[in-house]
Design an enzyme around this catalytic site. Structure first.
Site, PDB file in Angstrom:
ATOM      1  N   TYR A  37      14.554  30.751   8.633  1.00 47.37           N
ATOM      2  CA  TYR A  37      13.508  31.226   8.591  1.00 47.37           C
ATOM      3  C   TYR A  37      13.522  31.209  10.080  1.00 47.37           C
ATOM      4  O   TYR A  37      13.328  30.209  11.393  1.00 47.37           O
ATOM      5  CB  TYR A  37      12.074  31.067   8.090  1.00 47.37           C
ATOM      6  N   LYS A  39       0.677  -1.137  -0.028  1.00 49.24           N
ATOM      7  CA  LYS A  39      -0.163   0.244   0.114  1.00 49.24           C
ATOM      8  C   LYS A  39       0.823   1.323  -0.123  1.00 49.24           C
ATOM      9  O   LYS A  39       1.730   1.128   0.372  1.00 49.24           O
ATOM     10  CB  LYS A  39      -1.076  -0.109   1.652  1.00 49.24           C
TER      11      LYS A  39
HETATM   12  C1  LIG Z   1      -0.588  -1.771   6.786  1.00 51.75           C
HETATM   13  C2  LIG Z   1      -0.905  -2.867   7.071  1.00 51.75           C
HETATM   14  C3  LIG Z   1      -0.559  -4.452   7.166  1.00 51.75           C
HETATM   15  C4  LIG Z   1       0.919  -4.181   7.210  1.00 51.75           C
HETATM   16  O1  LIG Z   1       1.249  -3.675   8.242  1.00 51.75           O
HETATM   17  P1  LIG Z   1       1.932  -3.688   8.797  1.00 51.75           P
HETATM   18  O2  LIG Z   1       2.352  -3.063  10.682  1.00 51.75           O
HETATM   19  O3  LIG Z   1       3.292  -2.952   8.467  1.00 51.75           O
HETATM   20  O4  LIG Z   1       3.028  -5.397   8.992  1.00 51.75           O
HETATM   21  C5  LIG Z   1      -1.819  -5.368   7.587  1.00 51.75           C
HETATM   22  N1  LIG Z   1      -3.092  -5.415   7.110  1.00 51.75           N
HETATM   23  C6  LIG Z   1      -3.355  -3.960   6.935  1.00 51.75           C
HETATM   24  C7  LIG Z   1      -4.925  -3.827   7.308  1.00 51.75           C
HETATM   25  C8  LIG Z   1      -2.979  -2.783   7.219  1.00 51.75           C
HETATM   26  O5  LIG Z   1      -3.570  -1.780   6.890  1.00 51.75           O
END
Ligand SMILES: *Cc1c(COP(=O)(O)O)cnc(C)c1O
Length: 394
Positions: free
Chosen positions: A275, A40
């Protein structure tokens, strides 16, 4: 993904061999079960195409990606590349975009279903669909709450077109070493088991049960069920460095963020930097200019704190951001003036984070260190890295 810019003065190197080694490490944590690779958010900023290809070659037969729009694109990519044996699982569905849902079903994308509306939307397409029923076991995010799950399972069992291939949930506190977190996870596992039983009670069979992401996989063996979802561990980082550091878990950070030092200059004591003039040179000082900023996803919260390693001809300088991070650049302190020679030169390499055990970046900071400096988590540091920073794969 956008076209990469040529001539950018910074690069995120992605170590594909480390990714593959981490995949093997994840198998070691949960050897008996199927592994789903999470890609993702453009594979946590690493580039979903390259990561998906590497994971497919490493034997993953299912990849997970949250947004349906990304899933559609990924599914096309996998087919184009000849990886049609690799399924795609997606869990954020549009509410009313029936065309997208239909396209996903036609592409064979496996879809998460949290409620009756989603079930009906899928069922209405009149095409065989592969669905994973989601139960909210305590995360309070997506999913049917446990009291409503049996009705969802019943409706799914009667569906003509939707075929339940998974029952799943997500753990909220699996990274926590403390007793309270462990107890919360035990409760989620119990509720999950009840949901699985409810699905069996209405006659559903042959579905994969999946609950654990990286932390559940490493720290809760009884959360493995039939499949686990590999996320942050694949990218070589610990789900919770306060619990265990990535290197202690046998994971190798995959991304190294580097930039060319573009200017080195000497300033007098009292010089204010960036800044707001929030940093004042305490002595005559050497400063270095790094061509990355919040426009590249470098958190502005790193002001005065973000750690870097500068690799010079004479050795490594470990230092930090001084003053505020700007849109395209920030300044680092290269130390007090002693003699006329600068401690580093324009063109030297600055590493923001990477693998401190790697041959060419020994002792560099981890994404964990940036997370600590910025009050966030390593996940955010790697994932927020801007699309304009070129990725280089090796
Ligand atoms: C992001 C996510 C994972 C993976 O999580 P990690 O902590 O990065 O291993 C697994 N399942 C779902 C539904 C997620 O959103």
């Amino acid at each position: 993904m956008s076209e990469q810019l040529a001539h950018y003065p910074a690069v995120a190197e992605v170590d594909v061999a480390a990714l593959v080694a981490n995949a093997a490490r994840m198998r070691h944590f949960a050897p008996e079960v199927r592994h789903l690779g999470i890609v993702k958010a453009d594979a946590y900023g690493h580039g979903r195409h390259q990561v998906a290809r590497a994971l497919a070659l490493a034997g993953y037969d299912i990849l997970g990606i949250a947004q349906l729009a990304e899933a559609l694109e990924l599914s096309d990519f996998l087919k184009r590349e000849g990886f049609s044996q690799v399924s795609v699982f997606s869990w954020i569905l549009p509410v009313a975009d029936e065309a997208a849902i239909r396209q996903a079903i036609e592409a064979g994308i496996e879809l998460s279903v949290s409620n009756l509306d989603q079930l009906h939307l899928i069922e209405r397409q009149g095409l065989p669909a592969r669905i994973h029923l989601k139960v909210d076991t305590g995360m309070g995010r997506a999913g049917a709450i446990s009291t409503e799950f049996p009705a969802l399972a019943l409706a799914a069992s009667k569906a003509k077109h939707a075929n339940v291939v998974g029952v799943w949930s997500h753990l909220a506190r699996a990274d926590e070493a403390g007793e309270e977190g462990k107890q919360a996870t035990r409760l989620q596992i119990k509720i999950f088991n009840e949901a699985v039983q409810a699905a069996a009670n209405v006659g559903l069979t042959g579905f994969a049960r999946h609950l654990a992401a990286t932390s559940g996989q490493i720290w809760h063996e009884d959360a493995h069920f039939d499949m686990v979802r590999d996320g942050i561990g694949l990218y070589g980082l610990s789900p919770d460095p306060h619990h265990s550091a990535s290197l202690d878990l046998g994971l190798q950070p995959v991304m190294t963020l580097k930039a060319d030092l573009v200017q080195v200059k000497r300033v007098p004591r009292g010089q204010t930097v960036s800044y707001g003039g929030t940093w004042v040179a305490p002595t005559d000082r050497w400063l270095g200019l790094v061509p990355l900023g919040y426009g590249d996803g470098i958190p502005r919260h790193a002001a005065g704190k973000g750690p870097v390693s500068v690799y010079t001809r004479a050795g490594r300088i470990d230092t930090r951001v001084v003053g505020r991070v700007c849109m395209d650049q920030f300044v680092i302190d290269l130390g007090p003036v002693a003699g006329s020679q600068p401690p580093a030169l324009a063109g030297d390499t600055v590493v923001l984070f990477g693998n401190p055990k790697a041959e060419n970046t020994p002792g560099c900071p981890l994404a964990d260190d940036w997370a600590q400096a910025c009050g966030t988590i390593n996940y955010e540091i790697i994932t927020r890295l801007g699309a304009r920073v070129p990725r280089a794969y090796s």
